[in-house]
Write an enzyme that holds these catalytic residues in place. Structure first.
Site, mmCIF file in Angstrom:
data_model
loop_
_atom_site.group_PDB
_atom_site.id
_atom_site.type_symbol
_atom_site.label_atom_id
_atom_site.label_comp_id
_atom_site.label_asym_id
_atom_site.label_seq_id
_atom_site.Cartn_x
_atom_site.Cartn_y
_atom_site.Cartn_z
ATOM 1 N N GLY A 48 43.175 41.193 24.611
ATOM 2 C CA GLY A 48 42.416 41.688 25.755
ATOM 3 C C GLY A 48 41.613 42.917 25.414
ATOM 4 O O GLY A 48 42.078 43.809 24.687
ATOM 5 N N ALA A 52 42.262 48.214 29.859
ATOM 6 C CA ALA A 52 43.572 48.475 29.256
ATOM 7 C C ALA A 52 43.532 48.173 27.753
ATOM 8 O O ALA A 52 43.844 49.033 26.924
ATOM 9 C CB ALA A 52 44.645 47.647 29.958
ATOM 10 N N HIS A 274 42.243 41.493 49.460
ATOM 11 C CA HIS A 274 41.317 42.592 49.740
ATOM 12 C C HIS A 274 40.572 42.314 51.039
ATOM 13 O O HIS A 274 40.032 41.236 51.225
ATOM 14 C CB HIS A 274 40.337 42.709 48.571
ATOM 15 C CG HIS A 274 39.626 44.021 48.527
ATOM 16 N ND1 HIS A 274 38.811 44.449 49.542
ATOM 17 C CD2 HIS A 274 39.615 45.002 47.590
ATOM 18 C CE1 HIS A 274 38.328 45.639 49.219
ATOM 19 N NE2 HIS A 274 38.804 45.997 48.046
ATOM 20 N N SER A 292 32.906 46.406 47.817
ATOM 21 C CA SER A 292 33.847 47.481 47.469
ATOM 22 C C SER A 292 34.459 48.190 48.682
ATOM 23 O O SER A 292 33.800 48.413 49.691
ATOM 24 C CB SER A 292 33.123 48.514 46.620
ATOM 25 O OG SER A 292 33.900 49.666 46.524
ATOM 26 N N ARG A 338 44.795 48.343 51.965
ATOM 27 C CA ARG A 338 44.239 46.988 51.965
ATOM 28 C C ARG A 338 45.113 45.969 52.685
ATOM 29 O O ARG A 338 44.602 45.095 53.383
ATOM 30 C CB ARG A 338 44.047 46.536 50.523
ATOM 31 C CG ARG A 338 43.004 47.356 49.858
ATOM 32 C CD ARG A 338 42.868 47.051 48.407
ATOM 33 N NE ARG A 338 41.775 47.881 47.899
ATOM 34 C CZ ARG A 338 41.365 47.889 46.652
ATOM 35 N NH1 ARG A 338 41.967 47.134 45.761
ATOM 36 N NH2 ARG A 338 40.375 48.657 46.282
ATOM 37 N N HIS A 409 42.520 39.293 45.416
ATOM 38 C CA HIS A 409 41.776 40.263 44.626
ATOM 39 C C HIS A 409 42.527 40.780 43.405
ATOM 40 O O HIS A 409 41.933 41.050 42.360
ATOM 41 C CB HIS A 409 41.435 41.438 45.544
ATOM 42 C CG HIS A 409 40.692 42.547 44.891
ATOM 43 N ND1 HIS A 409 39.446 42.366 44.351
ATOM 44 C CD2 HIS A 409 41.009 43.857 44.688
ATOM 45 C CE1 HIS A 409 39.026 43.513 43.832
ATOM 46 N NE2 HIS A 409 39.957 44.414 44.012
ATOM 47 N N GLU A 433 46.656 45.298 34.241
ATOM 48 C CA GLU A 433 47.028 44.427 35.364
ATOM 49 C C GLU A 433 48.070 43.386 34.944
ATOM 50 O O GLU A 433 48.776 42.828 35.793
ATOM 51 C CB GLU A 433 45.766 43.752 35.934
ATOM 52 C CG GLU A 433 46.022 43.074 37.269
ATOM 53 C CD GLU A 433 44.773 42.534 37.960
ATOM 54 O OE1 GLU A 433 43.658 43.004 37.664
ATOM 55 O OE2 GLU A 433 44.923 41.628 38.802
ATOM 56 N N LEU A 449 42.009 50.832 37.819
ATOM 57 C CA LEU A 449 41.290 51.387 36.669
ATOM 58 C C LEU A 449 42.093 52.568 36.116
ATOM 59 O O LEU A 449 42.220 52.745 34.905
ATOM 60 C CB LEU A 449 39.893 51.832 37.089
ATOM 61 C CG LEU A 449 39.004 50.754 37.716
ATOM 62 C CD1 LEU A 449 37.602 51.306 37.969
ATOM 63 C CD2 LEU A 449 38.911 49.517 36.822
HETATM 64 C C1 LIG Z 1 35.378 42.580 41.943
HETATM 65 C C2 LIG Z 1 36.432 43.563 41.570
HETATM 66 C C3 LIG Z 1 36.244 44.919 41.775
HETATM 67 C C4 LIG Z 1 37.229 45.841 41.447
HETATM 68 N N1 LIG Z 1 37.005 47.169 41.667
HETATM 69 C C5 LIG Z 1 37.964 48.066 41.329
HETATM 70 C C6 LIG Z 1 37.748 49.457 41.526
HETATM 71 O O1 LIG Z 1 36.706 49.893 42.001
HETATM 72 N N2 LIG Z 1 38.733 50.303 41.169
HETATM 73 C C7 LIG Z 1 39.907 49.882 40.629
HETATM 74 O O2 LIG Z 1 40.758 50.702 40.312
HETATM 75 N N3 LIG Z 1 40.117 48.568 40.410
HETATM 76 C C8 LIG Z 1 39.185 47.658 40.741
HETATM 77 N N4 LIG Z 1 39.415 46.327 40.522
HETATM 78 C C9 LIG Z 1 40.607 45.910 39.769
HETATM 79 C C10 LIG Z 1 40.369 46.153 38.276
HETATM 80 O O3 LIG Z 1 39.041 45.851 37.947
HETATM 81 C C11 LIG Z 1 41.281 45.322 37.379
HETATM 82 O O4 LIG Z 1 42.596 45.372 37.831
HETATM 83 C C12 LIG Z 1 41.246 45.868 35.954
HETATM 84 O O5 LIG Z 1 39.919 46.004 35.510
HETATM 85 C C13 LIG Z 1 42.031 44.985 35.000
HETATM 86 O O6 LIG Z 1 41.867 45.490 33.709
HETATM 87 P P1 LIG Z 1 42.692 44.894 32.491
HETATM 88 O O7 LIG Z 1 42.211 45.595 31.277
HETATM 89 O O8 LIG Z 1 44.133 44.915 32.794
HETATM 90 O O9 LIG Z 1 42.272 43.344 32.430
HETATM 91 P P2 LIG Z 1 40.809 42.594 32.311
HETATM 92 O O10 LIG Z 1 39.667 43.538 32.475
HETATM 93 O O11 LIG Z 1 40.930 41.441 33.221
HETATM 94 O O12 LIG Z 1 40.789 42.133 30.832
HETATM 95 C C14 LIG Z 1 41.569 41.062 30.372
HETATM 96 C C15 LIG Z 1 41.231 40.830 28.917
HETATM 97 O O13 LIG Z 1 42.191 39.936 28.375
HETATM 98 C C16 LIG Z 1 41.556 38.904 27.654
HETATM 99 N N5 LIG Z 1 42.428 37.740 27.714
HETATM 100 C C17 LIG Z 1 43.131 37.263 28.760
HETATM 101 N N6 LIG Z 1 43.871 36.208 28.392
HETATM 102 C C18 LIG Z 1 43.638 36.006 27.083
HETATM 103 C C19 LIG Z 1 44.102 35.068 26.140
HETATM 104 N N7 LIG Z 1 44.985 34.129 26.463
HETATM 105 N N8 LIG Z 1 43.621 35.152 24.879
HETATM 106 C C20 LIG Z 1 42.727 36.117 24.521
HETATM 107 N N9 LIG Z 1 42.269 37.049 25.373
HETATM 108 C C21 LIG Z 1 42.707 36.980 26.634
HETATM 109 C C22 LIG Z 1 40.208 38.741 28.330
HETATM 110 O O14 LIG Z 1 39.300 38.133 27.438
HETATM 111 C C23 LIG Z 1 39.874 40.193 28.659
HETATM 112 O O15 LIG Z 1 39.290 40.788 27.520
HETATM 113 C C24 LIG Z 1 38.443 45.395 40.876
HETATM 114 C C25 LIG Z 1 38.644 44.035 40.678
HETATM 115 C C26 LIG Z 1 37.674 43.124 41.042
HETATM 116 C C27 LIG Z 1 37.960 41.663 40.906
#
Ligand SMILES: Cc1cc2nc3c(=O)[nH]c(=O)nc-3n(C[C@H](O)[C@H](O)[C@H](O)COP(=O)(O)OP(=O)(O)OC[C@H]3O[C@@H](n4cnc5c(N)ncnc54)[C@H](O)[C@@H]3O)c2cc1C
Length: 642
Positions: A48, A52, A274, A292, A338, A409, A433, A449
Site C-alpha cells: 500500500g 499510511a 457518511h 465533504s 457522522r 464511507h 484504515e 488522515l
Molecule cells: C471521498 C473520501 C473523502 C475522505 N476525506 C477525508 C478527510 O477529509 N479527512 C480524513 O481524515 N479522512 C478522509 N477520508 C478517509 C481517508 O481518506 C482514508 O481513510 C485514508 O486515506 C486511508 O488511507 P490508507 O493509507 O489507510 O489506505 P488507502 O489510501 O486506501 O491506500 C491503500 C493502498 O493499499 C494498496 N493495496 C490494497 N490492497 C492491496 C493488495 N492486495 N495488493 C497491493 N496493494 C494493495 C492500494 O493500491 C493503495 O496503495 C475520506 C475518504 C473518502 C472515501
C-alpha cells in the site's frame, strides 16, 4: 445452531500502563532499537502506498531499512487517500479556542462511543501535532489565514476548530507530500516500488510473517517476495457494500488473506455511514460521491416540515422548514458526528419528509452562508466541491440547496493490532484504515488522515524496531515448502475462478451482495435481519462459485479476474460482518441495533456486556476473542450532543 464459538479473552500486551501522558514515551524507551548499520541488512515489505503505506515506506527507508513497496494502481500517488477532501485534525490550538491534546483525546474516545482503546487514542492526539509540522516542512500547501498562520475549520463531534485543510483536496496534497518522500527513497535505491502488483497471499513461516505472493496485474505473472517483516497498509473495505464513497479498487483481499492465515479481525461490523453524499441516482451507478463534512461548517441541513411536500426548496418558507439537526442537537447543531447525522437523515426520510427522487435526500443549504459571507468567501473555501456537485447533478448549489443522503464511507473495523501496531501474526504490522486501532465504533471527521500519517510517519517506524531487533531472520528461498504452498494456493484459486465459466458477471454478484449488506447490515441492523442476511449471503456465495463468468485468462491484464478474487473475499468478510453485528446486541456508533435504542431513538450501549473489542479468529465457524476495554480517563457516559 450458533454462528460463532466463544474463545479465550485476549489482551494488548504491548501497551504500557501508568500515566497516559507518558505511555508513548515510555514505550519508545523500552522498545529495542536497531543499530543504523544493521538496518540495511533488514528488509520490510509494505503493501500500500496511501497515506499510511507511503509515509511508512518513506520513513523506514529514511531510517536505513530496505523496503519493497506494492500497490495495485499504476502509480503510488493514485492510492485512494488522494480522494480525501475535508482535512486533517491536530491539537495545535492555533485558534486559542480551548483545544489541547487532552481534548482531542477526549473527543475521539467519546466520538468512538467508548469502544476504542484509551492508550492508542491518547498517542494519536499527541502525535497529531508532529504531523502538521512534518507536512508543512514537506511543502504541503495548507490553507492559511490572512496573517499567514495555518487556517482551521471544524468537523463533526467537536466544538473547537482543529481541522487543517488544503481547500477540498487535503488528501491529495498530503499524499503528494508522502509521495515525494517516497520517490526520494526510490531514487536513492532504498525503496523498490512495484506498482500494478496485487498481493494475493501472505507467507507465514514458523509462525512469523515472512513475505507475500503477488500477481503482476499487467502480465499475470505470479511471484513470491520474502522479507523480515510485512506491513499491510491496504486501506478499508467499505466496497463490500458495492456502492460507497471509496475508490472502486478498494478491497479487503490483503487483510482477508492475512486473516485466513491467523491474524484476528476486529470489530468488522463497525462501518461509517457518511451523512453528506450525493444521493444515488439509479442502478447504472458504480460508486457514490462524498460531499465533504467541512460543508457542514456553513451549510444548514433541513427538510420540509410537512410530509410529501414537493415544492421547490426556494418556494418553501422558513417557518415550513425543519432544520432538524439544529432543533434536536442545539449544542452541536449541523456539526454532530457522522453516525448521529446519518441516522437523523434516515429518520426524517423514513417519516416521508425526504426530498428529491424517491424521497431519499435532505437539503444542505448555503443561502445563509452566502448572505453572511458573500459568494466569493464560500467559493474560496469550498469552490471545487461545489463544482463537483454541479457537474454530477446538473444543479448549481450556489442557487439551490445541495441534496445529500448517507452513504458507506469508512470502516472502523480491521485487522486487530496491539499498541505496537502488530497483528496476532508476529512480524505482520497493520497501519492506516486497514487496522481497527483508534476510532472505536465511530470515527470523527478528519481523523483518518491523522491516523494514517501518525501510523506511517511516527508510530510504526518506532515500534517495528522492537521486532526487527531480533533479525535478520533465517534466509528463506522460493522453494521453502511454506512459500511453495502459499504460491500454489494463489494459482489454484485463480484457476478455480477462471474454470467456473458460468453465466453471471462478477459485478452482478457484487451489486447483489452490496444490496444485501446495505439492507440488513447498513444504517440499522436487527437480529432478524442479520440472521436472514447470513443465510442469503451463504446462498449467494455458493451461486457465485457455480455461476460466475470470468472471461480471458490469468496470463494477461484481466480486470474481471482481479475483481472476481476481491468479490470472493468480500463474500467471506460480509458473513463475518453480519455475525459480528448479530453478536453485538447493543447500539454503538456506526452499529445501530434496532432493538437497542433509547425512547427518543438514540443509540443505546450496554457497557456492562459489550465494553470490548471483538477480535475474530478465522474458521468455518469463527471464534470470538474479547479484548476488554478499560476507561481510566474518559468515563463512559451517554453520548449526548444535545
Ligand atoms: C471521498 C473520501 C473523502 C475522505 N476525506 C477525508 C478527510 O477529509 N479527512 C480524513 O481524515 N479522512 C478522509 N477520508 C478517509 C481517508 O481518506 C482514508 O481513510 C485514508 O486515506 C486511508 O488511507 P490508507 O493509507 O489507510 O489506505 P488507502 O489510501 O486506501 O491506500 C491503500 C493502498 O493499499 C494498496 N493495496 C490494497 N490492497 C492491496 C493488495 N492486495 N495488493 C497491493 N496493494 C494493495 C492500494 O493500491 C493503495 O496503495 C475520506 C475518504 C473518502 C472515501
Amino acid at each position: 445452531m450458533s454462528f460463532w464459538n466463544d474463545g479465550a479473552d485476549i489482551a494488548d500486551q504491548a501497551a504500557p500502563d501508568g500515566p497516559i501522558e507518558t505511555r508513548w514515551e515510555r514505550r519508545q524507551f523500552s522498545a529495542k532499537l536497531v543499530n543504523p548499520a544493521n538496518r540495511r541488512k533488514l528488509t520490510v515489505i509494505v503493501i500500500g502506498t496511501g497515506l499510511a503505506g507511503g509515509s511508512a515506506a518513506a520513513t523506514l527507508a529514511e531510517a536505513g531499512y530496505k523496503v519493497r513497496s506494492y500497490c495495485y494502481q499504476d502509480s503510488p500517488r493514485r492510492a485512494h487517500s488522494i480522494a480525501a477532501q475535508g482535512g486533517i485534525n491536530a491539537a495545535k490550538n492555533y485558534r486559542n479556542d480551548g483545544d489541547s491534546v487532552y481534548r482531542l483525546f477526549y473527543d475521539t474516545v467519546k466520538g468512538g462511543d467508548f469502544r476504542a482503546r484509551e492508550s492508542n487514542v491518547y498517542r494519536l492526539a499527541q502525535v497529531s501535532v508532529n504531523i502538521i509540522d512534518q507536512c508543512v516542512a514537506q511543502g504541503v500547501p495548507f490553507a492559511r489565514e490572512y496573517g499567514g498562520l495555518l487556517d482551521n475549520r471544524s468537523f463533526g463531534g467537536t466544538q473547537v476548530s482543529r481541522t487543517f485543510y488544503a481547500r477540498g483536496q487535503t488528501g491529495q496534497q498530503l499524499l503528494l507530500g508522502a509521495y515525494q518522500a517516497l520517490e526520494r527513497q526510490i531514487g536513492l535505491g532504498n525503496v523498490e516500488m512495484n506498482a500494478r502488483h496485487e498481493m494475493l497471499e501472505l507467507i507465514v513461516v514458523d509462525g512469523k510473517a515472512r513475505g507475500v505472493v503477488v500477481r503482476d496485474l499487467v502480465t499475470g505473472e505470479i511471484t513470491t517476495d520474502l522479507a523480515d517483516a510485512v506491513v499491510l497498509a491496504s486501506g478499508g473495505y467499505g466496497n463490500v457494500f458495492f456502492l460507497s464513497t471509496n475508490a472502486k479498487g478498494c478491497n479487503v483481499t490483503a487483510g482477508w488473506r492475512a486473516h485466513r492465515k491467523g491474524a484476528l479481525f476486529a470489530n468488522p461490523c463497525y462501518t461509517q455511514i457518511h451523512p453528506t453524499c450525493i444521493p444515488e441516482s439509479g442502478t447504472h451507478q458504480s460508486k457514490l460521491t462524498l460531499m465533504s463534512e467541512s460543508l457542514r461548517n456553513d451549510g444548514r441541513v433541513w427538510v420540509p416540515l410537512a410530509r410529501g411536500d414537493s415544492r421547490k426548496p426556494g418556494d418553501i418558507p422558513e417557518d415550513e422548514r425543519d432544520y432538524y439537526l439544529e432543533r434536536i442537537y442545539p449544542s452541536f447543531g449541523n456539526l454532530v458526528p457522522r453516525d448521529i447525522a446519518s441516522r437523523a437523515a434516515k429518520n426524517v426520510c423514513d417519516e416521508g419528509r425526504g426530498v428529491g427522487p424517491g424521497g431519499l435526500g435532505v437539503y444542505l443549504d448555503f443561502a445563509d452562508a452566502i448572505a453572511r459571507l458573500g459568494r466569493h468567501a464560500v467559493e474560496e473555501k469550498y469552490g471545487n466541491l461545489f463544482e463537483m456537485y454541479q457537474r454530477i447533478t446538473g444543479e448549481d448549489p450556489y442557487v439551490v440547496p445541495m441534496r445529500i443522503y448517507p452513504a458507506v464511507h469508512y470502516t472502523m473495523g480491521g485487522l486487530w493490532v496491539d499498541y505496537d501496531l502488530q497483528s496476532t501474526i508476529p512480524g505482520l504490522f497493520v497501519i492506516g484504515e486497514a487496522n481497527f486501532s483508534d476510532h472505536g465504533a465511530n470515527r470523527l471527521g478528519a481523523s483518518a488522515l491523522m491516523q494514517g500519517l501518525a501510523d506511517g510517519y511516527f508510530v510504526l517506524p518506532n515500534t517495528i524496531n522492537n521486532y526487527l531487533a531480533a533479525g535478520p531472520f533465517e534466509k528463506l528461498s522460493a522453494d521453502h515448502p511454506d512459500v511453495v504452498a502459499a504460491r500454489t494456493q494463489v494459482e489454484d484459486r485463480l484457476a478455480k475462478l477462471l474454470a467456473v465459466d458460468g453465466d453471471r458477471t462478477v459485478d452482478s454478484f457484487h451489486r447483489e451482495l452490496g444490496h444485501l449488506m446495505w439492507e440488513y447490515c447498513g444504517m440499522e441492523r436487527t437480529e432478524e435481519g442479520l440472521t436472514k442476511a447470513i443465510g442469503l449471503i451463504r446462498g449467494l456465495r455458493e451461486e457465485f462459485w457455480a455461476r460466475v463468468k470470468v472471461p480471458g485468462t490469468g496470463e494477461q491484464l484481466n480486470q474481471n479476474l482481479e475483481k472476481a478474487g476481491r468479490v470472493a473475499d468480500f463474500f467471506e468478510l460480509a458473513e463475518l460482518m453480519c455475525i459480528d453485528a448479530l453478536h453485538r446486541a447493543e447500539s454503538a456508533g456506526g452499529h445501530f441495533r434496532g432493538e437497542s435504542q433509547t425512547p427518543d431513538g438514540e443509540a443505546l450501549r450496554h457497557d456492562d456486556q459489550f465494553s470490548y473489542v471483538a477480535a475474530w479468529e478465522y474458521g468455518d465457524t469463527p471464534t470470538l476473542h474479547k479484548e476488554q476495554l478499560d476507561f481510566e480517563y474518559v468515563h463512559p457516559s451517554t453520548r449526548s450532543y444535545k
